[in-house]
Design a protein around this motif. Structure first.
Motif, short mmCIF file in Angstrom:
data_model
loop_
_atom_site.label_atom_id
_atom_site.label_comp_id
_atom_site.label_asym_id
_atom_site.label_seq_id
_atom_site.Cartn_x
_atom_site.Cartn_y
_atom_site.Cartn_z
N THR A 207 -1.68 -28.14 -27.97
CA THR A 207 -1.75 -28.91 -26.72
C THR A 207 -0.57 -28.59 -25.83
N LEU A 208 0.63 -28.48 -26.44
CA LEU A 208 1.82 -28.12 -25.68
C LEU A 208 1.65 -26.75 -25.02
N PHE A 209 1.12 -25.80 -25.78
CA PHE A 209 0.94 -24.45 -25.25
C PHE A 209 -0.02 -24.46 -24.07
N VAL A 210 -1.12 -25.21 -24.18
CA VAL A 210 -2.09 -25.30 -23.09
C VAL A 210 -1.44 -25.93 -21.85
N LEU A 211 -0.67 -27.00 -22.06
CA LEU A 211 -0.01 -27.66 -20.94
C LEU A 211 1.02 -26.75 -20.27
N VAL A 212 1.73 -25.97 -21.09
CA VAL A 212 2.71 -25.03 -20.53
C VAL A 212 2.01 -23.97 -19.69
N ILE A 213 0.88 -23.46 -20.17
CA ILE A 213 0.14 -22.47 -19.41
C ILE A 213 -0.36 -23.06 -18.09
N ILE A 214 -0.88 -24.30 -18.14
CA ILE A 214 -1.33 -24.97 -16.91
C ILE A 214 -0.15 -25.16 -15.96
N HIS A 215 0.98 -25.59 -16.51
CA HIS A 215 2.21 -25.78 -15.74
C HIS A 215 2.60 -24.49 -15.03
N ALA A 216 2.55 -23.38 -15.76
CA ALA A 216 2.93 -22.08 -15.20
C ALA A 216 1.92 -21.60 -14.16
N LEU A 217 0.62 -21.76 -14.43
CA LEU A 217 -0.40 -21.31 -13.49
C LEU A 217 -0.36 -22.10 -12.18
N LEU A 218 -0.08 -23.39 -12.27
CA LEU A 218 0.06 -24.19 -11.06
C LEU A 218 1.23 -23.70 -10.21
N TYR A 219 2.32 -23.35 -10.89
CA TYR A 219 3.48 -22.83 -10.15
C TYR A 219 3.14 -21.49 -9.51
N VAL A 220 2.45 -20.62 -10.24
CA VAL A 220 2.08 -19.30 -9.70
C VAL A 220 1.15 -19.46 -8.50
N SER A 221 0.22 -20.41 -8.58
CA SER A 221 -0.69 -20.62 -7.44
C SER A 221 0.08 -21.11 -6.22
N TRP A 222 1.07 -22.00 -6.44
CA TRP A 222 1.90 -22.44 -5.33
C TRP A 222 2.75 -21.30 -4.80
N LEU A 223 3.26 -20.46 -5.69
CA LEU A 223 4.10 -19.33 -5.30
C LEU A 223 3.33 -18.34 -4.43
N SER A 224 2.10 -18.05 -4.81
CA SER A 224 1.29 -17.13 -4.00
C SER A 224 1.03 -17.70 -2.61
N PHE A 225 0.88 -19.03 -2.54
CA PHE A 225 0.66 -19.66 -1.24
C PHE A 225 1.92 -19.60 -0.38
N ILE A 226 3.06 -19.94 -0.98
CA ILE A 226 4.31 -19.99 -0.21
C ILE A 226 4.73 -18.60 0.24
N ASN A 227 4.42 -17.58 -0.56
CA ASN A 227 4.77 -16.21 -0.18
C ASN A 227 3.92 -15.69 0.96
N SER A 228 2.78 -16.32 1.19
CA SER A 228 1.92 -15.91 2.30
C SER A 228 2.39 -16.46 3.64
N LEU A 229 3.36 -17.37 3.59
CA LEU A 229 3.88 -17.98 4.80
C LEU A 229 5.06 -17.18 5.34
N ALA A 230 5.56 -17.59 6.46
CA ALA A 230 6.71 -16.92 7.08
C ALA A 230 7.95 -17.15 6.23
N GLU A 231 8.94 -16.29 6.43
CA GLU A 231 10.18 -16.39 5.67
C GLU A 231 10.87 -17.74 5.89
N GLN A 232 10.70 -18.30 7.05
CA GLN A 232 11.34 -19.58 7.36
C GLN A 232 10.84 -20.69 6.44
N ALA A 233 9.57 -20.60 6.01
CA ALA A 233 9.00 -21.63 5.15
C ALA A 233 9.68 -21.65 3.79
N LYS A 234 10.15 -20.47 3.35
CA LYS A 234 10.78 -20.39 2.03
C LYS A 234 12.13 -21.10 1.98
N THR A 235 12.70 -21.40 3.13
CA THR A 235 13.95 -22.16 3.15
C THR A 235 13.70 -23.66 3.05
N ILE A 236 12.46 -24.06 3.25
CA ILE A 236 12.12 -25.49 3.12
C ILE A 236 11.93 -25.87 1.66
#
Length: 354
Positions: A207-236
């Motif tokens: 269960t811990l392993f599954v939660l860690v994978i979900i935790h990581a995938l959610l971060y990666v999905s947010w990271l792909s979104f934030i990287n698609s924005l302007a550089e100024q957004a990354k300072t927020i």
């Protein structure tokens, strides 16, 4: 020390009473351990608001939620231990809890679903639900407000989900660290079989392993979104540690503290890699053929626990009881190794004894 002399062969067997695992030798040290680790954990939530050792400390921004998180976890653990202690002294209760609900065994784990297992699953789900109640609204409001204030209309809820799954990982890691072994003193006191404790460990670890994978995938999905924005957004919302402001973490802050906060992503990545290696070696086909690989890979979990506690402070607060119980369990087992077991020798003649 009493001794008994064999009449026929003059054999001497030294014996002394077996030091049984009793409430005095187990329950009270266990109670003291839980009280001590709770005091340490709740005390650090007040200390860490100024001097935090981890990459992110929830008590900096959410002191009430962090302390409630600690209190709920220790209350849950204490109630569980109390229930198991009561069960240990009531044979009829043990029989009732061991009664299977279905006669067919569950797939994968090959065990019957018992009344006790259903109660335990419900109890764990209740813990997860309480954690949602403690954290979700506060996390969502914090990350959504920061995002919208900086002109970012999306992504705040995803970051809140990243943080929430991280707190689920806290308590699940605490469950996985509860001592399990073939000669566990605590399991002997609670009258839990090796099969039961091993199944709990496996299920909580997976269960811990599954939660860690979900935790990581959610971060990666947010990271792909934030990287698609302007550089100024990354300072927020800093990519390496979005919990803090840009000027509080590297590269916006070049101090040692700012660099340390930016280590959040790297400690998390290390933990994911170690957990993946452990999960792979636990596969039955691999574990049976290469047990040494399985065993020595598990030893890396010691380093992984240290690193993951540096990832987030709440992880240490939830793993402290399990780590302390491991120390208590080993100290009790080492103490029993010094005990001379009562024994007898019978002669069958012609040099044969039993």
């Amino acid at each position: 020390m009493p001794s008994r002399i064999g009449k026929e062969e003059g054999l001497v067997v030294h014996t002394r009473p077996w030091s049984r695992i009793t409430p005095r030798t187990c329950l009270w040290p266990l109670t003291g351990t839980l009280i001590a680790t709770f005091g340490l954990s709740i005390g650090l939530t007040f200390r860490s608001d100024r001097h935090c050792y981890a990459g992110t400390c929830g008590e900096w921004l959410f002191p009430l939620q962090a302390r409630l998180h600690v209190v709920v976890w220790y209350v849950w653990l204490s109630v569980t231990m109390t229930f198991l202690a009561i069960r240990a002294f009531h044979p009829q209760m043990q029989k009732t809890l061991a009664r299977p609900i279905f006669h067919r065994k569950l797939p994968v784990i090959k065990r019957n679903l018992t009344v006790g297992a259903c109660l335990m699953i419900s109890w764990i789900l209740a813990l997860y639900a309480v954690i949602v109640g403690i954290w979700w609204h506060r996390l969502r409001d914090y990350f959504v407000d920061r995002s919208t204030a900086g002109g970012i209309q999306h992504g705040g809820t995803t970051l809140a989900a990243v943080a929430l799954t991280g707190h689920w990982c806290d308590v699940t890691m605490g469950m996985a660290l509860i001592p399990i072994s073939r000669h566990s003193a605590l399991a002997s006191f609670f009258q839990l079989s090796v099969s039961t404790t091993l199944t709990l460990h496996m299920l909580s670890a997976y269960t811990l392993f599954v939660l860690v994978i979900i935790h990581a995938l959610l971060y990666v999905s947010w990271l792909s979104f934030i990287n698609s924005l302007a550089e100024q957004a990354k300072t927020i919302l800093p990519v390496l540690n979005p919990t803090y402001l840009y000027h509080e973490t590297w590269p916006g802050n070049d101090s040692s503290l700012g660099v340390w906060r930016a280590s959040l992503i790297f400690t998390g990545l290390f933990a994911v890699i170690v957990m993946l290696a452990i999960a792979i070696t636990t596969l039955p086909q691999l574990r049976r053929k290469h047990f040494n690989l399985f065993y020595f890979t598990h030893l890396f979990s010691v380093l992984m626990v240290i690193v993951i506690c540096l990832h987030a402070s709440t992880m240490f607060y939830c793993t402290a009881p399990g780590l302390a119980m491991w120390c208590l369990d080993w100290s009790m087992r080492l103490r029993e190794l010094k005990t001379v077991l009562p024994g007898s020798i019978s002669t069958f003649g012609k040099g044969w004894y039993m």
